[in-house]
Design a protein around this motif. Sequence first.
Motif, PDB file in Angstrom:
ATOM      1  N   LEU A  99     -28.619  10.528  25.441  1.00  0.00           N
ATOM      2  CA  LEU A  99     -27.933   9.628  26.492  1.00  0.00           C
ATOM      3  C   LEU A  99     -28.958   8.611  26.706  1.00  0.00           C
ATOM      4  O   LEU A  99     -30.202   8.542  27.185  1.00  0.00           O
ATOM      5  N   GLU A 100     -28.641   7.459  26.111  1.00  0.00           N
ATOM      6  CA  GLU A 100     -29.444   6.171  26.016  1.00  0.00           C
ATOM      7  C   GLU A 100     -29.093   5.523  27.362  1.00  0.00           C
ATOM      8  O   GLU A 100     -28.273   4.460  27.378  1.00  0.00           O
ATOM      9  N   MET A 101     -29.802   5.717  28.334  1.00  0.00           N
ATOM     10  CA  MET A 101     -29.226   5.572  29.628  1.00  0.00           C
ATOM     11  C   MET A 101     -29.380   3.886  29.952  1.00  0.00           C
ATOM     12  O   MET A 101     -28.681   3.274  30.688  1.00  0.00           O
ATOM     13  N   PRO A 102     -30.506   3.106  29.374  1.00  0.00           N
ATOM     14  CA  PRO A 102     -30.381   1.623  29.515  1.00  0.00           C
ATOM     15  C   PRO A 102     -29.125   0.768  29.369  1.00  0.00           C
ATOM     16  O   PRO A 102     -28.610  -0.176  29.711  1.00  0.00           O
ATOM     17  N   HIS A 103     -28.141   1.629  28.541  1.00  0.00           N
ATOM     18  CA  HIS A 103     -27.130   0.836  27.734  1.00  0.00           C
ATOM     19  C   HIS A 103     -25.888   1.468  28.813  1.00  0.00           C
ATOM     20  O   HIS A 103     -24.649   0.816  28.586  1.00  0.00           O
ATOM     21  N   PHE A 104     -26.053   2.256  29.812  1.00  0.00           N
ATOM     22  CA  PHE A 104     -25.018   2.591  30.745  1.00  0.00           C
ATOM     23  C   PHE A 104     -24.985   1.252  31.926  1.00  0.00           C
ATOM     24  O   PHE A 104     -25.863   1.676  32.885  1.00  0.00           O
ATOM     25  N   ILE A 105     -24.121   0.608  31.884  1.00  0.00           N
ATOM     26  CA  ILE A 105     -23.955  -0.635  32.737  1.00  0.00           C
ATOM     27  C   ILE A 105     -22.818  -0.812  33.900  1.00  0.00           C
ATOM     28  O   ILE A 105     -22.500  -1.822  34.198  1.00  0.00           O
ATOM     29  N   LYS A 106     -22.044   0.213  33.532  1.00  0.00           N
ATOM     30  CA  LYS A 106     -20.751   0.411  34.348  1.00  0.00           C
ATOM     31  C   LYS A 106     -21.192   0.318  35.944  1.00  0.00           C
ATOM     32  O   LYS A 106     -22.239   0.793  36.285  1.00  0.00           O
ATOM     33  N   ASP A 107     -20.258  -0.545  36.678  1.00  0.00           N
ATOM     34  CA  ASP A 107     -20.325  -0.733  38.053  1.00  0.00           C
ATOM     35  C   ASP A 107     -19.621   0.501  38.788  1.00  0.00           C
ATOM     36  O   ASP A 107     -18.688   1.093  37.993  1.00  0.00           O
ATOM     37  N   GLU A 108     -19.797   0.528  40.240  1.00  0.00           N
ATOM     38  CA  GLU A 108     -18.880   1.592  40.649  1.00  0.00           C
ATOM     39  C   GLU A 108     -17.561   1.771  40.414  1.00  0.00           C
ATOM     40  O   GLU A 108     -16.966   2.769  40.279  1.00  0.00           O
ATOM     41  N   SER A 109     -16.991   0.494  40.416  1.00  0.00           N
ATOM     42  CA  SER A 109     -15.421   0.292  40.287  1.00  0.00           C
ATOM     43  C   SER A 109     -15.044   0.664  38.819  1.00  0.00           C
ATOM     44  O   SER A 109     -13.954   1.158  38.609  1.00  0.00           O
ATOM     45  N   GLU A 110     -15.800   0.924  37.903  1.00  0.00           N
ATOM     46  CA  GLU A 110     -15.494   1.062  36.566  1.00  0.00           C
ATOM     47  C   GLU A 110     -15.652   2.664  35.862  1.00  0.00           C
ATOM     48  O   GLU A 110     -15.160   3.221  34.982  1.00  0.00           O
ATOM     49  N   LEU A 111     -16.290   3.470  37.004  1.00  0.00           N
ATOM     50  CA  LEU A 111     -16.170   4.781  36.890  1.00  0.00           C
ATOM     51  C   LEU A 111     -14.978   5.530  36.641  1.00  0.00           C
ATOM     52  O   LEU A 111     -14.107   5.457  37.554  1.00  0.00           O
ATOM     53  N   THR A 112     -14.703   6.112  35.493  1.00  0.00           N
ATOM     54  CA  THR A 112     -13.476   6.856  35.487  1.00  0.00           C
ATOM     55  C   THR A 112     -13.597   8.301  35.301  1.00  0.00           C
ATOM     56  O   THR A 112     -12.385   8.996  35.237  1.00  0.00           O
TER      57      THR A 112
END
Length: 276
Positions: free
Chosen positions: A158-171
């Motif tokens: 899991l390459e965490m720095p590339h996870f840039i979703k905000d709360e409204s984009e969590l599916t």
Amino acid sequence: MNAKYVNPFTDFGFKKIFGEEASKPMLIDFLTNLLPETNIVDLTFKDKDKLGQTENDRKVIYDIYCENSLGEKIIVELQKAKQNYFKDRTVYYATFPIQEQAEKGDWNYQLKYVYCVGILDFRFDEKVKLGEGEVIHVVQLKDQNNKVFYEKLKFVYLEMPHFIKDESELTTRLDKWLYFIRHLENFQYIPEIFKDDVFIQAFEKAEIAKYSEDERHDYEQSLKVYRDLKGVIDTAFDNGQVQRTLEIAKTGKLMGLSMEDLIKLTGLTRNEIENL
């Protein structure tokens, strides 16, 4: 503003949230959504100190080593910063839960599945801009036709720095876990998206005010090590220092890091570090 919750990228914080007996509901939920094929009903924490053939191997093993009800092995590692030969080391340590399955006497060599999960607080390739790279990397042994040759060994990074979703984009629920890990230290309250039993337990485990004085001290020390190491290592890589690994090891020694932490951090041997 003082943080209300721990930084999950610290050794202390990661263990509190995922690595204790009371944390098993969180670990099971996280792994079930990351590895849905495992169908985890329950987990047993395994003795990490019995893995490896040498004393050094046994002291620098993964952060969490567990087994599901089917006997499948799951290793989880939190990796806070870049190091030389990181991929080599993950492959090397993946051999330990394979070797321990050997049986005395006649044996048909049938193995249980082994899953290796790496939660990375860095990018594999610094040239890839934040948010433009893959977050989840699934690696398996494949043949020349890109077909899986051996399905019982899987690496998930899991390459965490590339996870840039905000709360409204969590599916998905996995999205929520990645968002939780990425932003936990910055929360001052529990967002509505986390109002279920498992996540509420995770926030309770992560709340600094609930810790004893000794636990708060241990966390502060763990946080200091995390911040210092991130600063030293990121600076070394940004400057392109040829001797960066040795400089990191030297700085770590001056900071008072244990030999086990230095070996895990740099990939150097005990003798190499002692001779610095």
